[in-house]
Enzyme design. Sequence first.
Site, PDB file in Angstrom:
ATOM      1  N   HIS A 261      -0.469 -15.104  20.627  1.00 31.05           N
ATOM      2  CA  HIS A 261      -0.782 -14.264  19.467  1.00 31.05           C
ATOM      3  C   HIS A 261      -1.675 -13.083  19.870  1.00 31.05           C
ATOM      4  O   HIS A 261      -1.231 -11.957  19.843  1.00 31.05           O
ATOM      5  CB  HIS A 261      -1.415 -15.061  18.317  1.00 31.05           C
ATOM      6  CG  HIS A 261      -0.556 -16.145  17.796  1.00 31.05           C
ATOM      7  ND1 HIS A 261       0.709 -15.915  17.283  1.00 31.05           N
ATOM      8  CD2 HIS A 261      -0.748 -17.486  17.716  1.00 31.05           C
ATOM      9  CE1 HIS A 261       1.257 -17.056  16.926  1.00 31.05           C
ATOM     10  NE2 HIS A 261       0.399 -18.030  17.170  1.00 31.05           N
ATOM     11  N   ASP A 312       7.543 -19.456  17.754  1.00 28.57           N
ATOM     12  CA  ASP A 312       6.429 -20.133  17.095  1.00 28.57           C
ATOM     13  C   ASP A 312       6.904 -21.043  15.962  1.00 28.57           C
ATOM     14  O   ASP A 312       7.397 -22.134  16.197  1.00 28.57           O
ATOM     15  CB  ASP A 312       5.430 -19.096  16.607  1.00 28.57           C
ATOM     16  CG  ASP A 312       4.093 -19.708  16.178  1.00 28.57           C
ATOM     17  OD1 ASP A 312       3.918 -20.923  16.345  1.00 28.57           O
ATOM     18  OD2 ASP A 312       3.232 -18.975  15.677  1.00 28.57           O
TER      19      ASP A 312
END
Length: 433
Positions: A261, A312
């Site tokens: 991220h 994800d």
Amino acid sequence: MFWCEWAWLDGAPRAGVLVDVDGPLIRDVTTVDTPPAGARRLPGLSLPGLANGHSHAFHRALRGRTGGRGTFWTWRETMYAVADRLDPESYRRLAAAVYAEMVLAGITSVGEFHYLHHPSGGRYDDPTAMGAALVAAAEDAGIRLTLLDTCYLSAGFGAPAEGVQRRFADADADSWAHRLEEFTVDSQRVRLGAAVHSVRAVPAEQVPVVAEWSRRAGAPLHVHLSEQRKENEACLAAHGCTPAQLLESLGALGPGTTAVHATHLDERDIAVLGGSGTGVCLCPTTEADLGDGIGPASALAAAGSPLSVGSDGHSVLDVLGEAQAVEAGQRLRAENRGHFTTNAQLAMATAHRGLGWNAGRIAPGCRADLVSVALDGPRLAGVPMAAVPVHARADDVRHVVADGEHVVRNGAHERFPDAAQRLGAVIEELHGT
């Protein structure tokens, strides 16, 4: 042998490429005008196998079920409810179908950020049972797996794990390492890696144990980093520095580490990550789905961080689309165009090295992965061959060769021709519908 009508070689499309395969590896690559006898023909443009750098397989059960207003933190409660229902048998079935969906999208390696270790309120007789279910699922689906066994100890900066979080938590990092040492993997398509869930879930004094294990094992180390502003604020309050700066002080950054991220960074964070050669895995469709924000991808690349992408939470399973979304996000952030070239975007989508695999190129010695993209559909009509990688999407994939095995033919998975039905059935079962 596989004869590619077109193939992406040395940063450009080339016609008539013959790929000679020896087991899971490419032995030779040559160009010939017509396929020789016995060669399997791959129409369209063949790209290197794609890499999904960050996956939580069980999150796929949430697709379409978490709409409406809210934040990452409200979404997390729904995720916990699904996590609480899984056991090794149901997790194998779910993950196998999810991995089959990945293969159909051209993904030949996946990094599974695995923290669903224990049953609620107890321990399995085999402490590696849930990880073993993922290994079996990857074998079923024909995908390479880097199982990033995740250390998770705390509900947040020292607070004890509670509720469903106890499924994720070991007693301490030494207990996590001991469990991992008991994990035996007997497969050429699977390798173990390590992960620190986040600086909020692993107390600072425990992080070096995980980092040292990964260095000693020569294994990749991944960590969720600065996904939300709240994480940064809590880290500043607890340690007087940001998560990136804390990990630097603990010796957990470097070329063997991938920060996942890295959305909310200051200038020093970017310099720390880039200067140490720490990779960054961006997950733009999930970051958009959860309202996390847009990270500084261009600045990270300029600072020296190799970039990769991951799906994800699997709100979308399209690695080519993820790389395209990184470019789109930077355009929105900077209000100008052209941040990453075609080859830079393709490099993000084929970044297997952060998962510990020699793949991502059609070249001798690399893993024998080929992803054939159809050129006869309306999406790619009129698109120059050199621009296909930044316009093609997962549903343009027609053939997939993974480790020399022709796993997808004409858009159908050889082992899971009923992949959609299997996936739908296990998800409905989990939700009791």
